[in-house]
Each structure stands twice: as C-alpha cells, then as structure tokens.
Design an enzyme around this catalytic site. Sequence first.
Site, PDB file in Angstrom:
ATOM      1  N   HIS A 175      -5.017  -2.863  -2.565  1.00 43.60           N
ATOM      2  CA  HIS A 175      -4.819  -2.743  -3.798  1.00 43.60           C
ATOM      3  C   HIS A 175      -4.485  -2.629  -5.033  1.00 43.60           C
ATOM      4  CE1 HIS A 175      -4.395   0.924  -1.050  1.00 43.60           C
ATOM      5  NE2 HIS A 175      -3.960   0.136  -0.143  1.00 43.60           N
TER       6      HIS A 175
ATOM      7  N   LYS B  92     -10.952   1.435  -2.211  1.00 44.11           N
ATOM      8  CA  LYS B  92     -10.616   0.871  -3.122  1.00 44.11           C
ATOM      9  C   LYS B  92     -10.910   1.792  -4.551  1.00 44.11           C
ATOM     10  CE  LYS B  92      -7.280   1.671   0.452  1.00 44.11           C
ATOM     11  NZ  LYS B  92      -7.802   1.178   1.869  1.00 44.11           N
TER      12      LYS B  92
ATOM     13  N   SER C 209       0.773  -1.214   0.073  1.00 41.69           N
ATOM     14  CA  SER C 209      -0.095  -0.469  -0.118  1.00 41.69           C
ATOM     15  C   SER C 209       0.360   1.235   0.132  1.00 41.69           C
ATOM     16  CB  SER C 209      -0.880   0.215   0.809  1.00 41.69           C
ATOM     17  OG  SER C 209       0.251  -0.022   2.393  1.00 41.69           O
TER      18      SER C 209
END
Length: 402
Positions: A211, A240, A183
């Site tokens: 991610h 995300k 991340s």
Amino acid sequence: MVAADPFLKPGLHQAEDILKAHGVDAYYRSAAERTGDSHVVIDGRKVLMAGSGDYLGLSTHPKVTEAAVAALRRFGTGVAGSRVLNGSLDLHAELEGRMAAFLGQEAAAVTAVGFLANLALSALLGREDTAFVDARNHASLVDATRLGWGKVRSYRDLTHLRSRLEAAPADGGRLIITDGAFSMEGDVADLPGLRSLADSYGAKLIVDSAHDMGVLGPDGAGLASVHGVSVDLVTGSLSKAFGSVGGVLAGPSSYVRYLRSNARSVLFSTAVPPASVAATLAALAIIMAEPARRLRALELAEGLHNGLRGLGYDTRPSTTPIAPVRFPSLAQAGAFWAGLFEAGVFTNLVGPPAAADPMIRLALTANHDDTHLATVLSAFDEVGRRLGVERQPDLPPVVLTR
C-alpha cells in the site's frame, strides 16, 4: 458424540448476518460498469467510488489498457504453466528487471498475486528460526509465518519488539516482518526504528509495501525511500498503485534466487498472465514519468483526511491515502455505510477479521477531483447528522507521509 461441523465457525458470514438483520447488504456487491475509476454502476445506480485501492487511477489509464490489449493479442490469455517450467515470457523478465531498479534492489521475482509473494516468505522459516511480526500485519504475512517451520512472535511496538528479540534464542535466523503502510488503519511502520533493532540483534528486515509502493517516497518507491532506510527484502502487490494484478519480491540477488528455487507459492503457481504484466510495465512507466499524478493523489488524500476531521470524524492513526473512520458497533457502521450508499458514495465497510474495530475505510484516487471530494464530505456530514453520530470537535489536521 456429535462431530462439530467445520463449516460453522466464526467469520465474515456472521458479520453479514448481523448487517442483513439491519437491512444492510455491504459485501460482494457487483459493479456492472466502471467510469474512469471515479464511479461505478451498482444495481443500476451510478455511485462515486471512494474505496478503491487503485491509488493512482492507473487501471483505466489508456496507455495501461492498450498495453494489456496488445499483450493479450500477442501472447493470449495465459501461459498455462509455472515460471520455473514453461510459463516464463520476456515480459516477465523485463518487469522483474524494471521493478528491481525502481525499488533500488538487485533483483526481483514476480508472482501471480500479491498474497503469493508474501506466502513465499514461509520458505525462510526453518525450525531454528524466529519471525517477529507486527500484530497488525496483513493476513498474507500471518499465513506465511504460520506455514513456515519456525517460531512466531508478534509485537505491538518497538519496546515490545526489543523485549521479544532479547528473549529469543541466540542461534537460528531472525526475521522482522512488517507492513509498510497498514492496509486498514493507514498508518506506517517505524522503519528507522525497526532497522536499528534489526541491526542490533542480527535480524533481517522484511517489508510488505503493497500500500505504499508507487505512492510514497520521492520517486514513489515506497516507505523505505521516504526514510532512506535499507531493507533486506521488499514484497508488494501490483493490484494497488500499479492498477494491475500480481505480486513482487525484491532484494539481493542471492535472496531472490533462493525464494525462486524454494518457495512453494512461486514454484507451484501459474505465472502472471501476459496482459497483466504488460499493464504493470505501462503503469510503472507512468509512475516514473508523471510524478504529478502521485502528488495529486496525496493532495486529494490530505483533503479527505482533513475534511473528515473538520467534520469531527477522526481518521488517525493514518498518514496515507487510506482514511479510516471508526464506529462503536458494526450495526452503526453498517447504517452509516448504507446512508452513504444511498447518497451516492460507495465506501468499504470493515470489521473483524480484517480490523479489530468496525470502520468505514475510504480512499480517493488520482482520477478524482475536488468536486468528488466535496461530494464525499457532504455525504458524510448529512448522514452523520441524520443518524446522530457523535463527533469529536477540534481535531488537529493531518500531514501525510510523503
């Protein structure tokens, strides 16, 4: 003897104190307004948002927000209970089925937030089990292994992991746990190498794809699909690329059923609010129907990486939309952050405990355009020159993981 004050421990507040001593106020800045996720209004100023994790720009997409509003009107603001008792809706079951299919897994379970999906892994670690964890794993994975009863062994790379596996007791379960895309640094795990070691030493491979899910892979299914590697369990965050909130666990039906029945973070937390579930369903439909959005996000990310590198700012080891630029001190990173903010660009100022080295972490979304990219690069060039920041010449270009 005077007892120690438990509130006076090192932490983010120390970094805040250092920065504020240099006139920098970088944390907990409140936005009064968002404009299509490309800009935010802070302290009455409209600034370009270059630090969002909403990689595909779906949190403000009309279909996503309309789906959330419709669910809000139909079901209300929350379900006021855990999934196992009174908190399950048809929406939850629909999302779990679609997420499992999207990730190429038999089953999925949705949690209130991504952190709780990872905490659920603690239920896998009995006293005879060992977790082998990448040293740079997300805090939620670190906490999950701390909460479990088993042993925890961190590793730096595949060679180190092999030595750890060889030294581990032959009995008991073995779990290799890693982020897919890290991340802060933005690089990706060597999943083929990890899969090979897992098979050689009888371990299960668990990947947190928070991610990379929705962003990487031929259909956006994450890092495992990039390499065609099977993993035993996938976790992830819906905050995300999906532009909503929630977490997900996906894998074989028996594994998911075990976690739904035994993981405290699943059993004892209120279910995801209906509006967030509906938003995620709408976002998933867009991801599957509009691959050009994902490709545009990667194209902009590649332009950001190579534009920064052309200016002499190294963004390695990242090969994802996350672009980290390191600095020798938090004070210098803070001054650079403040300069960018004054130039109308909002970025993320990161240091311990989130990252070992002070850095400015950037990410553009599919809602940005070439003009926005040029604005970021121009601001970096101007601020760097004014502060006299040392640059690295002739940095080679980066090709992103796709």
